[in-house]
Scaffold this motif. Structure first.
Motif, PDB file in Angstrom:
ATOM      1  N   ASP A  58       0.119 -42.796   1.881  1.00  0.00           N
ATOM      2  CA  ASP A  58       0.734 -41.684   2.609  1.00  0.00           C
ATOM      3  C   ASP A  58       1.543 -42.132   3.799  1.00  0.00           C
ATOM      4  OD1 ASP A  58       0.004 -39.566   1.165  1.00  0.00           O
ATOM      5  OD2 ASP A  58      -1.807 -39.104   2.308  1.00  0.00           O
ATOM      6  N   GLY A  59       2.360 -43.135   3.586  1.00  0.00           N
ATOM      7  CA  GLY A  59       3.231 -43.550   4.675  1.00  0.00           C
ATOM      8  C   GLY A  59       2.652 -44.598   5.596  1.00  0.00           C
ATOM      9  N   VAL A  60       1.396 -44.959   5.420  1.00  0.00           N
ATOM     10  CA  VAL A  60       0.837 -46.022   6.255  1.00  0.00           C
ATOM     11  C   VAL A  60       0.833 -47.328   5.449  1.00  0.00           C
ATOM     12  CG1 VAL A  60      -1.121 -46.762   7.652  1.00  0.00           C
ATOM     13  CG2 VAL A  60      -0.671 -44.322   7.316  1.00  0.00           C
ATOM     14  N   PRO A  61       1.577 -48.343   5.917  1.00  0.00           N
ATOM     15  CA  PRO A  61       1.587 -49.606   5.178  1.00  0.00           C
ATOM     16  C   PRO A  61       0.279 -50.359   5.414  1.00  0.00           C
ATOM     17  CG  PRO A  61       3.050 -49.750   7.091  1.00  0.00           C
ATOM     18  CD  PRO A  61       2.421 -48.384   7.114  1.00  0.00           C
ATOM     19  N   SER A  82       8.049 -47.879   6.090  1.00  0.00           N
ATOM     20  CA  SER A  82       7.311 -46.819   5.404  1.00  0.00           C
ATOM     21  C   SER A  82       7.820 -45.461   5.866  1.00  0.00           C
ATOM     22  CB  SER A  82       5.815 -46.937   5.705  1.00  0.00           C
ATOM     23  OG  SER A  82       5.559 -46.505   7.022  1.00  0.00           O
ATOM     24  N   ASP A  83       7.465 -44.435   5.122  1.00  0.00           N
ATOM     25  CA  ASP A  83       7.924 -43.085   5.466  1.00  0.00           C
ATOM     26  C   ASP A  83       7.403 -42.644   6.826  1.00  0.00           C
ATOM     27  OD1 ASP A  83       9.304 -42.917   3.175  1.00  0.00           O
ATOM     28  OD2 ASP A  83       7.783 -41.783   2.070  1.00  0.00           O
ATOM     29  N   GLN A  84       6.120 -42.963   7.087  1.00  0.00           N
ATOM     30  CA  GLN A  84       5.554 -42.528   8.355  1.00  0.00           C
ATOM     31  C   GLN A  84       6.261 -43.239   9.509  1.00  0.00           C
ATOM     32  OE1 GLN A  84       2.978 -40.044   8.692  1.00  0.00           O
ATOM     33  NE2 GLN A  84       3.858 -40.132  10.732  1.00  0.00           N
ATOM     34  N   ALA A 141       1.215 -48.001  16.421  1.00  0.00           N
ATOM     35  CA  ALA A 141       1.393 -49.436  16.185  1.00  0.00           C
ATOM     36  C   ALA A 141       0.979 -49.787  14.762  1.00  0.00           C
ATOM     37  CB  ALA A 141       0.559 -50.235  17.189  1.00  0.00           C
ATOM     38  N   MET A 142      -0.078 -49.121  14.300  1.00  0.00           N
ATOM     39  CA  MET A 142      -0.566 -49.399  12.943  1.00  0.00           C
ATOM     40  C   MET A 142       0.469 -49.008  11.896  1.00  0.00           C
ATOM     41  SD  MET A 142      -4.466 -48.668  12.230  1.00  0.00           S
ATOM     42  CE  MET A 142      -5.097 -49.666  13.542  1.00  0.00           C
ATOM     43  N   VAL A 143       1.115 -47.891  12.144  1.00  0.00           N
ATOM     44  CA  VAL A 143       2.125 -47.434  11.198  1.00  0.00           C
ATOM     45  C   VAL A 143       3.330 -48.378  11.197  1.00  0.00           C
ATOM     46  CG1 VAL A 143       3.820 -45.611  10.820  1.00  0.00           C
ATOM     47  CG2 VAL A 143       1.442 -45.034  11.206  1.00  0.00           C
ATOM     48  N   ARG A 144       3.634 -48.890  12.373  1.00  0.00           N
ATOM     49  CA  ARG A 144       4.793 -49.767  12.478  1.00  0.00           C
ATOM     50  C   ARG A 144       4.473 -51.159  11.920  1.00  0.00           C
ATOM     51  NH1 ARG A 144       6.607 -52.216  16.919  1.00  0.00           N
ATOM     52  NH2 ARG A 144       4.757 -51.421  17.911  1.00  0.00           N
ATOM     53  N   ARG A 145       3.305 -51.681  12.316  1.00  0.00           N
ATOM     54  CA  ARG A 145       2.972 -53.055  11.935  1.00  0.00           C
ATOM     55  C   ARG A 145       2.227 -53.117  10.611  1.00  0.00           C
ATOM     56  NH1 ARG A 145      -0.909 -54.791  15.055  1.00  0.00           N
ATOM     57  NH2 ARG A 145      -0.757 -53.431  16.837  1.00  0.00           N
TER      58      ARG A 145
END
Ligand SMILES: Nc1nc2c(ncn2[C@@H]2O[C@H](COP(=O)(O)OP(=O)(O)OP(=O)(O)O)[C@@H](O)[C@H]2O)c(=O)[nH]1
Ligand SMILES: [Mg+2]
Length: 446
Positions: free
Chosen positions: A265-268, A143-145, A214-218
């Motif tokens: 907004d970039g958060v999967p 994702s973008d974020q 971690a949330m943004v990554r996972r």
């Protein structure tokens, strides 16, 4: 497991498997140029070239032409690995790339392990461990974020903040040592507790971003729950922008749960529609209701959906009481219809939406993002690695112990804190197993 040797020449296919317009075979190590020269036929002598050149030639296995190609030259230390590097750009067919790689190996290169190029960059001091891990995050970013966070890691901003904390702690440690030599003096508050608390606050701010990172990554799990017919499936569809879940005026339409990917907004996000929660009328529905409750309990965030057009029921009240407030967002659906009750009756904030009309969705999405990544959203620095978060937690534990310990023990606690901090950037003693663990997650060729 021991680390691979650093001073031989390694080779790997650096582009993704499958066919592409171009493909790259990468060589790194002292023999890169001489080795490439034996298989890459060109007018110039490759091994005599400086870095920063792109030259055209033919990749040949004896008399057989494998492909026309470009060779990109990099001279140590101005390369990704800080060693001599050659990148051979060929046409991107898997057979071509395999043949070129096989040639390199036959001429004496060793097949690179996962992440070995990046490992060399780290071992040669070109990047620190935070940056090496950011490279991995960047390659994996979905994702973008996640991409932006990886770049923050890569840009050294995180390393610099960690360095600042390290400098503060080293200063405090020095003050403490001085006092240990003259114990009757005692260490003044301003040279010990104050800077220590400041360092602790810096650590805390960083760690606060770890969960969000971690949330943004996972990716985050977002459950939609509520009693039957409040419009959960309608809301899922509205959030997705396409009809994924069956909607009908019959209560109990959704019997199993259903997951769909969504990016806010970039958060999967994985959005999950669930069966309406009520005292079930049959076994299958009961299973669905049980699943809905489990999903809500395990989700990073749950939207409890209420129907504003019909009076609240005991099922609604039960759910309101059951769900953890910290992980629940209240939304009132069907606000296009005349209200049957006042939101004030809830005593907590709830967002009005109309899944059918699509109104209130922007605010709802905003609130979801806010609740998932909260304060971290505006932060310049994100901690996205679990390894970093674990080490930072150990730093903070050591600092807290130091604050409450007599001077001589505080010095030991500080040493522990500094050691844990150095493990993050990899500038201190770092176990080979840790390195092996980090780099095994890389793809070959990176
Ligand atoms: N007026 C109005 N009707 C809505 C709205 N959202 C959903 N509905 C209607 O409410 C009914 C139930 O919608 P669903 O989305 O199936 O509700 P659900 O919560 O998934 O229901 P179950 O799967 O049975 O638990 C349907 O007839 C929808 O058209 C809304 O915002 N306004
Ligand atoms: Mg439904």
């Amino acid at each position: 497991m021991a680390l691979p040797p650093l001073h031989d020449t390694i080779a790997a296919i650096a582009t993704a498997p499958g066919s592409g317009a171009i493909g790259v075979v990468r060589l790194s190590g002292p023999e890169s140029f001489r080795l490439a020269e034996q298989i890459f036929v060109t007018k110039r002598r490759l091994s005599a070239l400086p870095g920063g050149r792109v030259i055209y030639g033919q990749l040949r296995d004896g008399s057989e032409l494998i492909d026309e190609a470009l060779a990109l030259t990099f001279r140590a230390p101005h390369s990704y690995t800080a060693q001599d590097v050659i990148e051979l750009q060929t046409h991107g067919g898997p057979a071509v790339l395999r043949a070129v790689l096989a040639l390199c190996l036959r001429r004496g290169a060793r097949l690179a392990g996962p992440g070995e190029f990046t490992l060399r960059a780290y071992l040669n001091g070109r990047i620190d461990l935070v940056q090496a891990e950011a490279v991995l995050d960047l390659v994996m970013a979905q994702s973008d974020q996640a991409r932006r966070n990886a770049n923050l890691g890569l840009s050294k901003a995180l390393s610099r903040e960690l360095d600042r904390i390290q400098m503060d702690l080293t200063g405090v440690y020095g003050n403490l040592q001085a006092v240990l030599d003259y114990p009757e003096e005692g260490v003044p508050e301003s040279e010990f507790a104050t800077p220590l608390r400041q360092a602790l606050a810096r650590c805390e701010r960083l760690l606060a971003t770890a969960k969000a990172g971690a949330m943004v990554r996972r990716g985050a799990r977002l459950a939609i729950v509520g009693r039957p017919n409040v419009g959960k499936s309608s809301l899922l569809n509205a959030l997705l922008g396409y009809p994924r879940s069956i909607v009908s005026e019959l209560p109990g339409t959704t019997r199993d749960y259903l997951e769909a990917p969504l990016e806010l907004d970039g958060v999967p996000i994985t959005a999950i529609d669930t069966a309406g929660i009520r005292t079930a009328t049959d076994t299958i529905e009961a299973i669905g209701v049980g699943a809905a409750k489990e999903i809500a309990a395990a989700a990073d965030l749950t939207i409890l959906l209420l129907d504003g057009s019909t009076p609240l029921t005991p099922d609604d009240h039960e759910l309101l009481a059951e769900l953890t407030p910290g992980r629940t967002l209240l939304a009132i659906n069907k606000c296009d219809l005349p209200p049957a009750w006042s939101p004030a009756a809830l005593g907590v904030a709830a967002l009005p939406v109309s899944a059918a009309r699509g109104s209130g969705l922007t605010e709802l999405k905003q609130a979801i993002r806010e609740r998932l990544i909260g304060e971290a959203a505006g932060s310049e620095l994100w901690l996205s690695s679990e390894r970093h978060a674990a080490a930072l937690t150990r730093v903070m534990e050591a600092l807290r112990r130091a604050l409450n310990a007599p001077d001589d023990l505080a010095a030991i606690d500080l040493e522990e804190g500094l050691q844990a901090l150095a493990e993050i950037t990899g500038r201190g003693e770092i176990a080979e197993e840790t390195l092996t663990y980090i780099f095994q997650h890389f793809c070959v060729g990176k």
